[in-house]
Design a protein around this motif. Structure first.
Motif, PDB file in Angstrom:
ATOM      1  N   VAL A  91      58.807  53.438   7.254  1.00  0.00           N
ATOM      2  CA  VAL A  91      59.902  54.189   6.607  1.00  0.00           C
ATOM      3  C   VAL A  91      60.872  54.719   7.660  1.00  0.00           C
ATOM      4  O   VAL A  91      60.510  54.915   8.817  1.00  0.00           O
ATOM      5  CB  VAL A  91      59.392  55.386   5.764  1.00  0.00           C
ATOM      6  N   ARG A 124      65.060  51.045  -0.998  1.00  0.00           N
ATOM      7  CA  ARG A 124      63.644  51.104  -1.370  1.00  0.00           C
ATOM      8  C   ARG A 124      62.899  49.818  -1.029  1.00  0.00           C
ATOM      9  O   ARG A 124      62.064  49.340  -1.807  1.00  0.00           O
ATOM     10  CB  ARG A 124      63.476  51.361  -2.880  1.00  0.00           C
ATOM     11  N   PHE A 143      57.428  50.417   3.636  1.00  0.00           N
ATOM     12  CA  PHE A 143      56.992  51.262   2.514  1.00  0.00           C
ATOM     13  C   PHE A 143      58.171  51.953   1.851  1.00  0.00           C
ATOM     14  O   PHE A 143      58.116  53.131   1.579  1.00  0.00           O
ATOM     15  CB  PHE A 143      56.026  52.329   3.039  1.00  0.00           C
ATOM     16  N   GLY A 144      59.252  51.235   1.631  1.00  0.00           N
ATOM     17  CA  GLY A 144      60.379  51.882   0.990  1.00  0.00           C
ATOM     18  C   GLY A 144      61.435  52.302   2.004  1.00  0.00           C
ATOM     19  O   GLY A 144      61.584  53.477   2.317  1.00  0.00           O
ATOM     20  N   ALA A 165      60.244  47.413   0.210  1.00  0.00           N
ATOM     21  CA  ALA A 165      58.826  47.410   0.582  1.00  0.00           C
ATOM     22  C   ALA A 165      58.401  45.957   0.742  1.00  0.00           C
ATOM     23  O   ALA A 165      58.925  45.066   0.084  1.00  0.00           O
ATOM     24  CB  ALA A 165      57.984  48.083  -0.499  1.00  0.00           C
ATOM     25  N   TYR A 166      57.470  45.736   1.644  1.00  0.00           N
ATOM     26  CA  TYR A 166      57.032  44.362   1.891  1.00  0.00           C
ATOM     27  C   TYR A 166      55.608  44.330   2.426  1.00  0.00           C
ATOM     28  O   TYR A 166      55.238  45.148   3.269  1.00  0.00           O
ATOM     29  CB  TYR A 166      57.964  43.678   2.898  1.00  0.00           C
ATOM     30  N   GLN A 184      50.555  45.724   4.652  1.00  0.00           N
ATOM     31  CA  GLN A 184      51.869  46.174   4.218  1.00  0.00           C
ATOM     32  C   GLN A 184      52.628  46.734   5.417  1.00  0.00           C
ATOM     33  O   GLN A 184      52.114  47.565   6.178  1.00  0.00           O
ATOM     34  CB  GLN A 184      51.762  47.225   3.110  1.00  0.00           C
ATOM     35  N   ASP A 237      56.101  53.673  10.903  1.00  0.00           N
ATOM     36  CA  ASP A 237      55.149  53.411   9.822  1.00  0.00           C
ATOM     37  C   ASP A 237      55.807  52.906   8.553  1.00  0.00           C
ATOM     38  O   ASP A 237      55.408  53.275   7.439  1.00  0.00           O
ATOM     39  CB  ASP A 237      54.372  54.689   9.490  1.00  0.00           C
TER      40      ASP A 237
END
Ligand SMILES: Nc1ncnc2c1ncn2[C@@H]1O[C@H](COP(=O)(O)OP(=O)(O)OP(=O)(O)O)[C@@H](O)[C@H]1O
Ligand SMILES: Nc1ncnc2c1ncn2[C@@H]1O[C@H](COP(=O)(O)OP(=O)(O)OP(=O)(O)O)[C@@H](O)[C@H]1O
Ligand SMILES: [Mg+2]
Ligand SMILES: [Mg+2]
Lengths: 257, 253, 338, 253
Positions: B216, B13, B26-27, B15-16, B23, B214
């Motif tokens: 993920v 998971r 996204f996980g 995210a950064y 960003q 994107d």
């Protein structure tokens, strides 16, 4: 690329002076400066002998006189000041070449001129015979706080990075038809200067991270061992040693006078 | 989870967001087992570089976790993690910082205590592998781009990491160097995660591929199967190059 | 302002050396808390940048060279402790590599250009930033901090000169010249500092120590296209200006004010000496004319009947006035915005 | 020589040594006619970048001469030359310097006097072509590598040069962007010189190729023929990639 202007401080060579370990040279220069500053200003010939000592070092290191002179311009503001003091100085006055000058001012001007010049030349010789990076290793050896040495190392690196980024930006601008010719172009330069700080930082930051990811922990690994032998220490400390002897001699003479 | 050391890399998971607010991840979830060679594919700006920068703690997770050979990436484990994970940056200029190529390649091993003749041997060996022995005494920033890239690879090889993460290692390499790099990677007994836009290269080297898009992971499977799925590829701006046909299987070990 | 060997007497050199060493020791301990593992590279960059800024060097009448200082910028970007370290490194490098500033005067140089500018700059910055919040407030605070820090350093220089200068010059002349010129330099310094801080703030707010505390929430995307918003996990520490640091800052500020007061008093109470200086002023006037043209205060003399010394005080007062005014205006604007 | 303007680029006996003494070019001769698309191939360190840096006067000839559309590259002609020759650098970081992408792309046209609505249109058009319109307000150094490369291409497209020189434009681009770039280049009616290590890409785009090796041109001919000569390729560290076969001719116009 990468040839930041501070590299020109160093004159590559292979003299006795060049080969001395940096920590020895640093200590020698500092000690020399202290002896010079501690010398009373009336002892003219002592200052003359100090100058001879430095000239000896310069000859041994094969540093050309023109180079030393060129680098001495940093001293210029204070030279001007030294000449100014007698004019604006207070107290008893005397007339030289039709100009009324302060006696105390003349002494003070001479004092600053002599001591500052000797200090400047000693530093110039140090920088001319020792690579900046190596000077810092010497400082590390002399137990200067490692955080300070680290900051200085990064500073040198970043000076390279900034120069390098400036060069890249200049080439990029020119290759798109830009020439800084008149004042209307200042805003362009100013705007790109704003980007420069961040660009330099971010490039430097990534390099720092690359160093970390290769195990950097705040100290440059010692790849070439440079510890001073007794002989080397003796050679380096000969400079302040002789200066001290001159100072002692002059004191003896001062007493006997 | 019983034998975490079997997994070289585990990302959960993740995210950064960059400091300016963009960003990028996204996980992200992924697991790479010891000894695997995995390709990480995806369009420009998908977050591939951002992801690999987390694998040795250069960026630290905004959310989620990363662990390397069972050790979570945290402030106090960074030193250990960085000795295990060797990262080749996308831009070689970010990687090279010493005044000569020799010093640069020596930097990593010297930091972990190698010195003297052994250091010299390690340095020469690494440079030999990338065919850059002859530039050993030159300043790295005076090399051509491709030469710098090869030296950058050598700096990481010299550290003998157990996990090699390479961000577009083949870009700017001449075709022979590209093949030689593939041979070096194949000869090493390490876990490899390689970011690349060169799909044939991924197929040649890696059994398994991930597609990041994107921020993920959108696909995870055998490279051969993923590359055969034209529709999946097209959705993520991937496509096989002009004149390329997937060769019959089992050509490469 | 880089003092060479032989400019101050031994007593001042040694005591300034002690002050500098003590200050550095405090800062070395404090710096660890400020920036963790990024201390060295960030400080290195700031040092390099300040080095570059200080190369904008022009001659100043009272004998020294005038240039931007950079202490306030350092304090705002990396925090006061690391800021002092940056300045010390710059001075060290300039001294050893470039022979700019004497080795035996290093303590004096670090005290004046490192410790004083950083302390005053940081103090003013904190004060103003507390009044005017947000990015605009930070930029204004940066301007004022830099503006005030420079003449403060000049005044401390004059005070030291008064105590232990080797040249027989009227202190008031030195104070006036230094103070007056450095008011002007302070304005330039303020502009450059504000621009730099503003530019960094726009794209990398995390790099400005004086403006920490902005993080964006993160979005998680699941396989089923469900999105969740989460806060960033590591809360950024608030600026640490508690306990000892605050005392240190207030002490520093107080000390500077006292010194400034003494010097000003000294300057204004000795009109006799001034006359003499003014008479022999020809050379001085010419030197300054180039740089500052015909601005009334630039000659520090009797242009428009303003005597030397008084000019310096007026200059400092002016700075404080401008500083106050801008701070007030910024505060008003922020109020309107919220 | 009667109608020099027919030759877009003429290089005669060009030799160059870098300030540190490394000689990179040893007498390069080449002629490119107006409207041709030519690929410049060669191993790492062959001198390709050094050569293209001479084409708009960023480096100036140590020996020999360069002329662009009949005008010799000299100090006094630089301004004109640089408006005619658009150079995309190998490293996008060398190309981008303004605080935002918009400013950066606008820089070139603004310098040649475009302004107002027309400037805006030019900038958007160029960014559109490389698919980077959505990053127009971001700082270029905060983009991913591939995004930066695309913006770098846009900065040059916006200047509408008559001669486009691209140093490895396809490296770090995702496969779709690579194809799109090829389409853009094919759609422009300009002379193109493209340095590349991607032989299939060269074949796809360029009729003619040059091979530069060790600072001299060692081959000059139709791309298809050069790529078929395995021995020649191998001598200069070039080889066709895994899984690639030269397709039947006349597929692309
Ligand atoms: N330093 C930065 N600051 C802000 N945003 C950034 C930064 N670096 C990258 N980004 C953004 O984060 C996203 C992911 O970038 P990243 O570099 O991870 O992409 P990538 O998959 O490596 O792309 P490429 O194939 O082009 O190298 C992009 O939208 C990019 O614009
Ligand atoms: N700044 C520099 N200073 C000194 N030598 C350089 C410099 N840049 C390149 N060289 C040397 O010049 C030669 C040619 O370099 P060039 O960059 O032109 O190669 P290239 O053909 O572009 O290679 P690549 O495919 O790796 O980009 C190489 O031997 C390189 O090491
Ligand atoms: Mg990337
Ligand atoms: Mg090249």
């Amino acid at each position: 690329m990468g040839a930041g202007h501070h590299h020109q401080l160093y004159l590559a060579g292979d003299s006795v002076v060049h080969r001395l370990p940096p920590q020895c040279k640093l200590l020698a220069v500092a000690a020399f400066a202290i002896v010079v500053v501690a010398t009373p200003r009336e002892r003219f010939w002592a200052f003359g002998l100090y100058a001879v000592l430095l000239a000896g070092v310069a000859v041994a290191a094969r540093v050309p006189l023109t180079y030393v002179l060129r680098r001495m311009v940093v001293e210029l503001p204070f030279v001007l000041f030294a000449f100014l003091i007698p004019v604006i100085g207070l107290g008893e006055r005397t007339t030289v070449l039709g100009v009324s000058l302060s006696v105390a001012g003349l002494w003070a001007g001479w004092n600053i001129l002599a001591k500052a010049t000797l200090g400047v030349v000693a530093s110039i010789l140090l920088a001319a015979t020792t690579e900046p990076r190596v000077i810092l290793i010497g400082a590390q050896r002399l137990r200067l706080p490692s955080l300070l040495v680290q900051i200085a190392m990064f500073m040198l690196r970043y000076m390279d990075v900034i120069m390098d980024e400036m060069r890249r930006m200049r080439v990029a601008r020119e290759s798109r038809g830009f020439e800084a010719r008149n004042f209307r172009h200042i805003p362009v330069i100013a705007r790109s200067a704003g980007a420069l700080f961040i660009r330099s930082y971010e490039r430097g930051e990534r390099v720092h991270l690359a160093m970390l990811s290769r195990g950097y922990s705040g100290r440059m690994p010692m790849m070439d061992e440079i510890s001073g032998s007794v002989g080397q220490w003796a050679t380096a400390l000969a400079l302040p040693g002789m200066a001290l002897a001159v100072l002692g001699l002059s004191a003896v003479q001062g007493l006997s006078l | 989870m019983n034998s975490p050391a079997v997994n070289s890399l585990e990302v959960n998971r993740l995210a950064y967001a960059y400091p300016d607010g963009t960003q990028a991840l996204f996980g992200v979830d992924l697991t790479i087992r010891r000894g695997e060679r995995v390709a990480l594919l995806g369009p420009n700006g998908a977050g591939k570089t951002t992801l690999v920068m987390h694998l040795n703690g250069i960026l630290t997770a905004g959310h989620g976790s990363v662990s390397v050979a069972g050790t979570p990436v945290r402030k106090d484990t960074l030193k250990e993690i960085r000795q295990r994970v060797g990262l080749v940056f996308q831009d070689p200029d970010d990687q090279l910082f010493m005044p000569t190529v020799r010093d640069d390649v020596a930097f990593g091993p010297a930091n972990s205590g190698v010195s003297g003749a052994e250091l010299e041997r390690t340095v020469k060996g690494a440079l030999e592998r990338v065919g850059m022995l002859e530039v050993i005494d030159r300043p790295p920033h005076h090399l051509s781009f491709g030469q710098r890239r090869r030296v950058a690879v050598a700096t990481v090889l010299a550290m003998e990491p157990e996990i090699l993460v390479l961000d577009e290692p083949s870009s700017n390499l001449d075709p022979a160097a590209r093949r030689e790099l593939a041979e070096v990677l194949r000869s090493l007994d390490v876990t490899v995660l390689m970011v690349t836009h060169d799909l044939p290269y991924a197929l040649e080297l890696c059994e398994r591929s991930l597609i990041l898009s994107d921020g993920v992971i959108v696909a995870d499977g055998s490279t051969r199967e993923l590359l055969a799925d034209t529709e999946l590829l097209a959705r993520h701006r991937l496509e096989l190059p002009y004149g390329f046909a997937i060769p019959a299987p089992a050509e490469h070990g | 302002m880089h003092v060479p060997d032989g400019f101050f007497d031994a007593a001042v050199s040694v005591s300034a050396g002690a002050v500098a060493a003590a200050g550095l020791a405090v800062c070395l301990r404090g710096a660890r808390r400020e920036l963790d593992d990024r201390t060295a590279p960030m400080a290195g960059l700031v040092a390099a940048f300040i080095f570059a800024v200080q190369m904008l060097n022009f001659p100043v009448a009272a004998g020294t060279s005038g240039h931007l200082l950079g202490g306030a910028l350092a304090a705002i970007l990396v925090g006061p402790y690391t800021g002092v370290l940056c300045m010390a490194v710059v001075l060290l490098v300039q001294c050893v590599f470039f022979a700019d500033g004497g080795l035996t005067a290093l303590g004096i140089n670090i005290t004046i250009m490192g410790i004083v500018t950083v302390l005053v700059g940081w103090g003013v910055f904190r004060l103003v930033a507390r009044l005017a919040k947000g990015k605009g407030g930070v930029t204004v605070a940066a301007f004022l901090a830099a503006l005030v820090s420079v003449p403060s350093a000049a005044l401390v220089f004059s005070a030291l000169f008064w105590v232990g200068g080797t040249a027989p010059i009227e202190v008031s002349a030195v104070a006036a010249a230094m103070g007056g010129v450095h008011v002007l330099i302070g304005i330039g310094e303020g502009v450059i500092t504000a621009l730099t801080v503003g530019a960094v703030l726009a794209v990398r707010p995390d790099l400005v120590y004086g403006a920490r505390g902005l993080t964006t929430p993160l979005v998680l995307r699941g396989a089923e296209d469900a999105t969740v918003t989460v806060g960033a996990e590591e809360p950024v520490e608030p600026v640490a200006a508690r306990g000892p640091l605050r005392a240190f800052l207030l002490g520093g500020l107080g000390l500077t004010l006292v010194l400034a007061g003494i010097v000003s008093f000294f300057a204004s109470s000795s009109p006799d000496g001034l006359e003499a200086v003014a008479e022999n002023h020809g050379f001085l006037d010419q030197a300054t004319h180039h740089v500052f043209g015909s601005w009334a205060l630039a000659d520090y003399g009797d242009v428009g009947g303003i005597p030397v010394g008084v000019a310096g005080i007026i200059g400092v007062g002016l700075v404080l006035l401008i500083a106050g005014g801008v701070a007030y205006a910024a505060r008003g604007r922020e109020r309107v915005r919220t």
